[in-house]
Design a protein around this motif. Structure first.
Motif, PDB file in Angstrom:
ATOM      1  N   UNK A   1      28.473 -25.139 110.222  1.00 43.92           N
ATOM      2  CA  UNK A   1      28.430 -25.931 109.003  1.00 43.92           C
ATOM      3  C   UNK A   1      26.993 -26.222 108.583  1.00 43.92           C
ATOM      4  N   UNK A   2      26.120 -26.533 109.560  1.00 42.11           N
ATOM      5  CA  UNK A   2      24.717 -26.797 109.227  1.00 42.11           C
ATOM      6  C   UNK A   2      24.003 -25.528 108.772  1.00 42.11           C
ATOM      7  N   UNK A   3      24.331 -24.421 109.419  1.00 37.75           N
ATOM      8  CA  UNK A   3      23.711 -23.162 109.010  1.00 37.75           C
ATOM      9  C   UNK A   3      24.125 -22.787 107.589  1.00 37.75           C
ATOM     10  N   UNK A   4      25.422 -22.932 107.290  1.00 33.37           N
ATOM     11  CA  UNK A   4      25.889 -22.612 105.937  1.00 33.37           C
ATOM     12  C   UNK A   4      25.255 -23.560 104.913  1.00 33.37           C
ATOM     13  N   UNK A   5      25.138 -24.829 105.258  1.00 31.82           N
ATOM     14  CA  UNK A   5      24.524 -25.780 104.336  1.00 31.82           C
ATOM     15  C   UNK A   5      23.072 -25.408 104.061  1.00 31.82           C
ATOM     16  N   UNK A   6      22.337 -24.988 105.110  1.00 35.29           N
ATOM     17  CA  UNK A   6      20.943 -24.590 104.905  1.00 35.29           C
ATOM     18  C   UNK A   6      20.858 -23.354 104.015  1.00 35.29           C
ATOM     19  N   UNK A   7      21.732 -22.371 104.233  1.00 38.27           N
ATOM     20  CA  UNK A   7      21.713 -21.158 103.411  1.00 38.27           C
ATOM     21  C   UNK A   7      22.040 -21.484 101.945  1.00 38.27           C
ATOM     22  N   UNK A   8      23.071 -22.278 101.708  1.00 37.45           N
ATOM     23  CA  UNK A   8      23.475 -22.603 100.343  1.00 37.45           C
ATOM     24  C   UNK A   8      22.408 -23.433  99.632  1.00 37.45           C
ATOM     25  N   UNK A   9      21.826 -24.405 100.359  1.00 39.81           N
ATOM     26  CA  UNK A   9      20.808 -25.256  99.732  1.00 39.81           C
ATOM     27  C   UNK A   9      19.588 -24.437  99.323  1.00 39.81           C
ATOM     28  N   UNK A  10      19.156 -23.527 100.208  1.00 43.44           N
ATOM     29  CA  UNK A  10      17.988 -22.701  99.864  1.00 43.44           C
ATOM     30  C   UNK A  10      18.300 -21.772  98.694  1.00 43.44           C
ATOM     31  N   UNK A  11      19.507 -21.226  98.665  1.00 41.71           N
ATOM     32  CA  UNK A  11      19.882 -20.339  97.556  1.00 41.71           C
ATOM     33  C   UNK A  11      19.935 -21.102  96.241  1.00 41.71           C
ATOM     34  N   UNK A  12      20.528 -22.303  96.242  1.00 45.86           N
ATOM     35  CA  UNK A  12      20.583 -23.095  95.004  1.00 45.86           C
ATOM     36  C   UNK A  12      19.177 -23.436  94.500  1.00 45.86           C
ATOM     37  N   UNK A  13      18.289 -23.725  95.438  1.00 45.16           N
ATOM     38  CA  UNK A  13      16.920 -24.078  95.046  1.00 45.16           C
ATOM     39  C   UNK A  13      16.223 -22.893  94.382  1.00 45.16           C
ATOM     40  N   UNK A  14      16.473 -21.681  94.878  1.00 44.81           N
ATOM     41  CA  UNK A  14      15.824 -20.502  94.291  1.00 44.81           C
ATOM     42  C   UNK A  14      16.483 -20.066  92.993  1.00 44.81           C
ATOM     43  N   UNK A  15      17.817 -20.282  92.866  1.00 46.19           N
ATOM     44  CA  UNK A  15      18.515 -19.818  91.670  1.00 46.19           C
ATOM     45  C   UNK A  15      18.286 -20.732  90.467  1.00 46.19           C
ATOM     46  N   UNK A  16      18.087 -22.027  90.694  1.00 51.60           N
ATOM     47  CA  UNK A  16      17.992 -22.982  89.586  1.00 51.60           C
ATOM     48  C   UNK A  16      16.931 -22.605  88.572  1.00 51.60           C
ATOM     49  N   UNK A  17      15.679 -22.328  88.959  1.00 49.43           N
ATOM     50  CA  UNK A  17      14.688 -21.970  87.925  1.00 49.43           C
ATOM     51  C   UNK A  17      14.979 -20.630  87.244  1.00 49.43           C
ATOM     52  N   UNK A  18      15.735 -19.731  87.937  1.00 53.11           N
ATOM     53  CA  UNK A  18      16.033 -18.431  87.338  1.00 53.11           C
ATOM     54  C   UNK A  18      17.013 -18.554  86.177  1.00 53.11           C
ATOM     55  N   UNK A  19      17.878 -19.574  86.194  1.00 55.00           N
ATOM     56  CA  UNK A  19      18.870 -19.734  85.135  1.00 55.00           C
ATOM     57  C   UNK A  19      18.527 -20.903  84.205  1.00 55.00           C
ATOM     58  N   UNK A  20      17.320 -21.429  84.350  1.00 51.64           N
ATOM     59  CA  UNK A  20      16.888 -22.487  83.438  1.00 51.64           C
ATOM     60  C   UNK A  20      17.375 -23.879  83.776  1.00 51.64           C
ATOM     61  N   UNK A  21      17.706 -24.140  85.018  1.00 50.00           N
ATOM     62  CA  UNK A  21      18.158 -25.474  85.445  1.00 50.00           C
ATOM     63  C   UNK A  21      16.998 -26.186  86.139  1.00 50.00           C
ATOM     64  N   UNK A  22      16.700 -27.426  85.780  1.00 52.77           N
ATOM     65  CA  UNK A  22      15.604 -28.154  86.451  1.00 52.77           C
ATOM     66  C   UNK A  22      15.854 -28.265  87.951  1.00 52.77           C
ATOM     67  N   UNK A  23      14.757 -28.323  88.710  1.00 51.91           N
ATOM     68  CA  UNK A  23      14.880 -28.416  90.160  1.00 51.91           C
ATOM     69  C   UNK A  23      15.605 -29.659  90.624  1.00 51.91           C
ATOM     70  N   UNK A  24      15.529 -30.744  89.854  1.00 47.24           N
ATOM     71  CA  UNK A  24      16.206 -31.978  90.239  1.00 47.24           C
ATOM     72  C   UNK A  24      17.725 -31.859  90.153  1.00 47.24           C
ATOM     73  N   UNK A  25      18.228 -30.858  89.385  1.00 40.87           N
ATOM     74  CA  UNK A  25      19.660 -30.675  89.225  1.00 40.87           C
ATOM     75  C   UNK A  25      20.160 -29.402  89.906  1.00 40.87           C
ATOM     76  N   UNK A  26      19.339 -28.864  90.804  1.00 32.95           N
ATOM     77  CA  UNK A  26      19.718 -27.610  91.456  1.00 32.95           C
ATOM     78  C   UNK A  26      20.949 -27.763  92.326  1.00 32.95           C
ATOM     79  N   UNK A  27      21.206 -28.961  92.827  1.00 34.06           N
ATOM     80  CA  UNK A  27      22.335 -29.174  93.729  1.00 34.06           C
ATOM     81  C   UNK A  27      23.483 -29.898  93.047  1.00 34.06           C
ATOM     82  N   UNK A  28      23.486 -29.918  91.727  1.00 32.89           N
ATOM     83  CA  UNK A  28      24.573 -30.527  90.964  1.00 32.89           C
ATOM     84  C   UNK A  28      25.470 -29.424  90.421  1.00 32.89           C
ATOM     85  N   UNK A  29      26.711 -29.313  90.865  1.00 34.45           N
ATOM     86  CA  UNK A  29      27.573 -28.210  90.402  1.00 34.45           C
ATOM     87  C   UNK A  29      27.758 -28.213  88.891  1.00 34.45           C
ATOM     88  N   UNK A  30      27.872 -29.358  88.264  1.00 36.33           N
ATOM     89  CA  UNK A  30      28.125 -29.402  86.826  1.00 36.33           C
ATOM     90  C   UNK A  30      26.968 -28.852  86.011  1.00 36.33           C
TER      91      UNK A  30
END
Length: 396
Positions: free
Chosen positions: A318-347
């Motif tokens: 569970x911790x490994x998956x959380x680390x992988x997902x969190x890092x991926x969300x952080x890298x994807x957010x600027x690519x799709x125009x989402x601010x870094x502060x909202x990278x972990x907000x699904x909406x």
């Protein structure tokens, strides 16, 4: 890509000189407090603050009457044990019992046996129901105290007649003996009662209140005259101050803290308070952590492998998956125009990703915010799918 790991302390660690510079103020304050506590204990070591203590100059002490008696040739000796009081009883001695109610019934009986035929005078100060029936069997103490403090003699006892009004109001007594002197009556009951001994020249005097013996009341009305006449009829005065330890039979078994003067105990308490305040003061001065560049560096791949082994040993998928997902969300957010502060907000992240993905791809919500994988194979599959998702978003 490299990462730094911790290593043993380097030259940035505080030196002994720096530690002394930071703590010398606290050390100086503790030394000053210790010196002050010792000085207070020394100054107060000879002070007596007991109530009805003939050595005490406090308002509730009785040093003044003891000094007046000394001027008239009467020596005063303080005792604190029943053995000393019983052995001191004699025809040329007045025995004053300061707090008779502190004595146990057995001690009261023993004291009565020692003084009954001694030929001396026994003065009982504010002896209540708990003690008067054994120390003065022919006397009864009334449960209700006198409402008046200053009373008139109202009897033929020479000491009372010469003294006049006095502050004897307190416990009231009565006796069936016709030769008893009942003085300073309050509602027909005496607050000073003298009972002659059955044989010999001795007697017992019951004083309803200790006011005439106190330093701050001795100069009022006829208090001094009455006190000097009651206590100065014999050349020797033994002042018995019963203590709870004596009543419990543990006078010779004092603990270490019983032997310490009160000044030392207050000084120790002050030191504890000062130490607590100093700790709070120093804690508030702690600033933020200072980053330190360490000389040892290893490759990022080794760090990743080491952490992966730790996760596998702990079965922490569970911790490994959380680390992988969190890092991926952080890298994807600027690519799709989402601010870094909202990278972990699904909406905020999921709608932006869905606009960049084809409809036949796995659900981005499940990949980025789904439940933890159930086994190692599912974890590996999740890592591959996250990597594929990131490549697809990066594809022009």
């Amino acid at each position: 890509m490299t990462t730094e790991v911790t290593s043993p302390p380097t030259s940035a660690s505080p030196t002994a000189r720096q530690v002394w510079t930071r703590t010398r103020g606290v050390a100086l304050a503790l030394v000053l407090l210790l010196v002050a506590a010792v000085a207070i204990a020394v100054v107060r070591s000879d002070a007596r603050h007991g109530r009805l203590d003939p050595r005490s100059a406090d308002p509730s002490g009785s040093r003044a009457v003891a000094e007046l008696l000394a001027d008239r040739g009467v020596d005063t000796r303080v005792v604190t044990t029943l053995d000393e009081a019983a052995h001191a009883a004699g025809p040329d001695t007045t025995l004053l019992v300061a707090v008779p109610d502190l004595l146990t019934p057995r001690q009261q009986t023993r004291l009565r046996a020692a003084t009954e035929d001694s030929g001396g005078r026994t003065v009982l100060v504010a002896s209540g129901i708990a003690s008067v029936e054994r120390l003065a069997p022919d006397v009864m103490a009334d449960p209700a105290n006198s409402l008046d403090s200053t009373l008139e003699p109202g009897c033929d006892l020479p000491a009372a007649v010469r003294a006049g009004n006095a502050d004897t109001g307190g416990i009231r007594y009565s006796s069936a003996r016709p030769d008893a002197d009942e003085c300073y009556r309050s509602h027909r009951l005496a607050t000073l009662l003298r009972v002659p001994a059955p044989s010999g020249a001795g007697d017992t005097v019951l004083l309803g209140a200790p006011d005439i013996l106190l330093n701050d009341r001795l100069d009022e009305h006829g208090n001094a005259s009455l006190a000097l006449q009651l206590l100065g009829s014999r050349p020797h005065l033994v002042w018995y101050l019963p203590t709870p330890a004596d009543a419990a039979g543990t006078e010779d078994e004092k603990s270490f803290f019983d032997l310490l003067p009160s000044g030392w105990l207050w000084g120790t308490l002050q030191l504890f308070v000062a130490a607590a305040l100093a700790a709070l003061w120093r804690a508030r001065r702690l600033g933020p952590l200072v980053p330190e560049r360490l000389p040892v560096a290893i490759s990022a791949s080794e760090t990743v492998e080491g952490r992966a082994r730790l996760y596998r040993t702990a079965d922490a998928r569970d911790r490994a998956a959380l680390a992988l997902r969190s890092a991926t969300r952080t890298r994807l957010a600027p690519l799709v125009g989402v601010p870094g502060t909202q990278a972990h907000a699904p909406e905020a992240l999921i709608p932006a990703l869905s606009a960049r993905l084809a409809g036949d791809e796995p659900s981005p919500h499940t990949l980025l915010f789904g439940p933890p994988p159930g086994d190692d194979a599912a974890l590996i599959r999740l890592a591959d799918q996250l990597d594929a998702l990131e490549r697809q978003v990066r594809r022009p």
